[in-house]
Scaffold this motif. Structure first.
Motif, PDB file in Angstrom:
ATOM      1  N   SER A  11      34.589  48.939  31.638  1.00 31.48           N
ATOM      2  CA  SER A  11      34.847  47.574  31.182  1.00 31.48           C
ATOM      3  C   SER A  11      33.924  46.611  31.932  1.00 31.48           C
ATOM      4  N   PRO A  12      33.317  45.666  31.223  1.00 30.63           N
ATOM      5  CA  PRO A  12      32.458  44.694  31.925  1.00 30.63           C
ATOM      6  C   PRO A  12      33.255  43.802  32.880  1.00 30.63           C
ATOM      7  N   GLU A  13      34.585  43.819  32.718  1.00 33.40           N
ATOM      8  CA  GLU A  13      35.413  42.961  33.586  1.00 33.40           C
ATOM      9  C   GLU A  13      35.710  43.579  34.950  1.00 33.40           C
ATOM     10  N   VAL A  14      35.313  44.830  35.135  1.00 37.45           N
ATOM     11  CA  VAL A  14      35.546  45.475  36.434  1.00 37.45           C
ATOM     12  C   VAL A  14      34.605  44.876  37.479  1.00 37.45           C
ATOM     13  N   ILE A  15      35.155  44.583  38.658  1.00 33.41           N
ATOM     14  CA  ILE A  15      34.322  44.135  39.781  1.00 33.41           C
ATOM     15  C   ILE A  15      34.137  45.362  40.658  1.00 33.41           C
ATOM     16  N   SER A  16      32.906  45.681  41.005  1.00 24.88           N
ATOM     17  CA  SER A  16      32.699  46.944  41.723  1.00 24.88           C
ATOM     18  C   SER A  16      31.587  46.870  42.760  1.00 24.88           C
ATOM     19  N   ARG A  17      31.573  47.873  43.619  1.00 28.19           N
ATOM     20  CA  ARG A  17      30.500  48.088  44.588  1.00 28.19           C
ATOM     21  C   ARG A  17      30.256  49.591  44.689  1.00 28.19           C
TER      22      ARG A  17
ATOM     23  N   GLU B 209      26.000  37.605  37.920  1.00 31.98           N
ATOM     24  CA  GLU B 209      27.154  38.048  37.138  1.00 31.98           C
ATOM     25  C   GLU B 209      28.176  38.807  37.987  1.00 31.98           C
ATOM     26  N   ILE B 210      29.433  38.482  37.786  1.00 35.38           N
ATOM     27  CA  ILE B 210      30.522  39.276  38.385  1.00 35.38           C
ATOM     28  C   ILE B 210      31.562  39.514  37.297  1.00 35.38           C
ATOM     29  N   GLY B 211      31.928  40.756  37.112  1.00 34.56           N
ATOM     30  CA  GLY B 211      32.987  41.093  36.143  1.00 34.56           C
ATOM     31  C   GLY B 211      32.749  40.503  34.761  1.00 34.56           C
ATOM     32  N   GLY B 212      31.503  40.498  34.328  1.00 36.16           N
ATOM     33  CA  GLY B 212      31.195  40.011  32.983  1.00 36.16           C
ATOM     34  C   GLY B 212      31.100  38.500  32.875  1.00 36.16           C
ATOM     35  N   VAL B 213      31.243  37.791  33.979  1.00 32.89           N
ATOM     36  CA  VAL B 213      31.183  36.320  33.962  1.00 32.89           C
ATOM     37  C   VAL B 213      29.913  35.869  34.685  1.00 32.89           C
ATOM     38  N   MET B 214      29.187  34.944  34.087  1.00 34.08           N
ATOM     39  CA  MET B 214      28.003  34.389  34.740  1.00 34.08           C
ATOM     40  C   MET B 214      28.427  33.214  35.629  1.00 34.08           C
ATOM     41  N   LEU B 215      27.996  33.277  36.879  1.00 37.03           N
ATOM     42  CA  LEU B 215      28.351  32.220  37.839  1.00 37.03           C
ATOM     43  C   LEU B 215      27.082  31.500  38.275  1.00 37.03           C
TER      44      LEU B 215
END
Lengths: 91, 375
Positions: A11-17, B209-215
């Protein structure tokens, strides 16, 4: 639960490292970050593009020269968890 | 300013801070497994305090550091923990950024997250411990209200009504879960925060970009200048990660140093850049280059010397920095408003910092005297 042939992707909404530790992900449905290690990192990497459970299991079995049935079971469990926390999108 | 030290003189922490920026020969590989237990414990604590865990982890990965299995495991686990905190902070960042944007606030992400995504080879190279946001002065109060409504508590009350949006650096907000957001109006407290061109920070935009959002964040050159402000004017002894940011931006990210100096001159802050580069090069022991040569030979103006003293003298404090800001405030009316705010602060602000109006007056008057005597 998504069908085995369903096409899935990160999912593009995942925040990851990603790093030497593995992959840390925080999915929309996760309260806390989740650490993926070992072969789970490989699965996550394959899911950067659309794929299916079957394709992933086959790639993994080939890479680690492991039994496809055993690998498939592990992949099923991981992917079900990732779908439940919305870390994956299903086409 | 002193010369760059030899490789033998630099500590293991300084060595880690420069990993990836210098060429290492076989003889220069450092061996953590040769440390005693006490040395390892101290080094390990230093890695955490200086936010160098990711760099140590990558140094183990590329072979410029070697370690015992136990040490390697600890560093790898610390790296995972640092990155877990980073993603949690970024989720909070997305929530706050989205609320502020919806309210029409032209917000910019500063420092940690923006620098990790845009200035390092990969965001996992850079750990950070809070979220930093910059908002236009006239929306500072509205942004503060959004944070308060979301459950964050401001750590120190405003000096007096209207001070933040006109003169202040910003405010720190913390949530019950321990996460912290620093809301900025400008890049520094005191004189150097009052002479920079705030509009230009909002004009030159970069996105990540973070989590599909442009900041949105400030430009690469402005991020470099901010990194210098943070390293040169923040803690007496800046964190090594702050110095690494400067070196990373200049050496790996090719910030146009000459253009940055021109901007700093317009902000009356060249001395800040010179100090930051000198600190970074000396501490991390980097090979001399044009930027270091310039920093080492820079001769500050009288104004810069006086202003810098408020941040670097032995009795530096928030009060001395703010008092020293008087000289940087435009116009007589502005200076009077600034001094009135400092000498007659709100009761809420005093209860957070000083015991009484009298204590505040004594401290404020003392700081003003000190600022003048050094001019």
């Amino acid at each position: 639960m998504a069908k085995a042939s369903a096409v899935i992707k990160q999912s593009p909404e995942v925040i990851s490292r990603t790093g030497p530790f593995g992959v840390v992900i925080l999915a929309p449905g996760d309260l806390e970050p989740r650490l993926l290690e070992g072969s789970a990192c490989f699965v996550w990497d394959l899911l950067s593009d659309w794929s299916t459970r079957e394709d992933i299991s086959q790639s993994l079995a080939q890479l680690f020269e492991a039994d496809l049935e055993v690998v498939s079971r592990d992949v099923e469990i991981l992917i079900d968890e990732l779908i439940a926390t919305e870390a994956l999108v299903v086409s | 300013m002193t010369s760059v030290g030899s490789a033998e003189q630099i500590s293991m922490l300084d060595f880690v801070a420069g990993v990836g920026l210098r060429a290492h020969s076989e003889e220069e590989i450092r061996h953590l497994e040769q440390m005693s237990e006490a040395e390892w414990a101290e080094f390990h604590r230093g890695l955490l305090l200086e936010r160098l865990v990711p760099l140590a982890s990558y140094a183990l990965d590329n072979g410029s550091l070697t370690a015992s299995e136990l040490q390697r495991t600890e560093i790898t686990q610390d790296h995972a923990r640092a990155m877990s905190l980073a993603v949690v902070l970024e989720r909070r960042l997305l929530e706050v950024y989205s609320e502020m944007s919806l309210a029409g606030i032209d917000v910019r992400v500063l420092k940690g997250s923006a620098v990790a995504h845009l200035d390092y080879p990969d965001p996992s190279w850079r750990a950070f411990g809070d979220v930093d946001l910059l908002v236009p002065a006239d929306t500072f109060d509205a942004a503060s209200e959004i944070l308060t409504a979301a459950g964050a508590r401001r750590r120190f009350a405003e000096v007096s009504k209207g001070f933040d949006s006109r003169f202040g650096k910003g405010a720190c907000f913390s949530y019950e879960d321990g996460l912290q957001i620093d809301l900025h109006r400008t890049l520094s407290a005191g004189p150097f925060g009052l002479t920079l061109d705030l509009d230009s920070l909002f004009r030159d935009v970069e996105e990540f970009e973070i989590g599909g959002v442009m900041l949105r964040t400030i430009s690469r050159q402005h991020r470099f200048l901010h990194a210098c402000f943070h390293a040169a004017l923040g803690d007496v002894s800046p964190r090594l990660v702050a110095l690494r940011d400067i070196a990373e931006m200049l050496l790996a990210n090719q910030v146009n140093f000459r253009d940055a100096v021109v901007t700093a001159r317009a902000w009356r802050a060249e001395v800040v850049i010179a100090r930051a580069i000198s600190l970074a090069w000396q501490r991390i022991d980097l090979p001399p280059n044009d930027a270091y040569a310039w920093a080492n030979s820079y001769s500050p103006s009288g104004y810069e010397e006086r202003a810098l003293r408020a941040y670097t003298s032995e009795n530096r404090s928030y009060a001395t920095q703010v008092a020293a800001g008087v000289t940087a405030v435009h116009g007589i009316a502005g200076k009077l408003a600034y001094m009135r705010a400092l000498l007659l602060p709100s009761r809420q602000h005093i209860s957070g910092r000083d015991s009484s109006y009298w204590a505040r007056l004594r401290r404020g008057a003392g700081a003003l005297r000190e600022s003048r005597s050094s001019q």
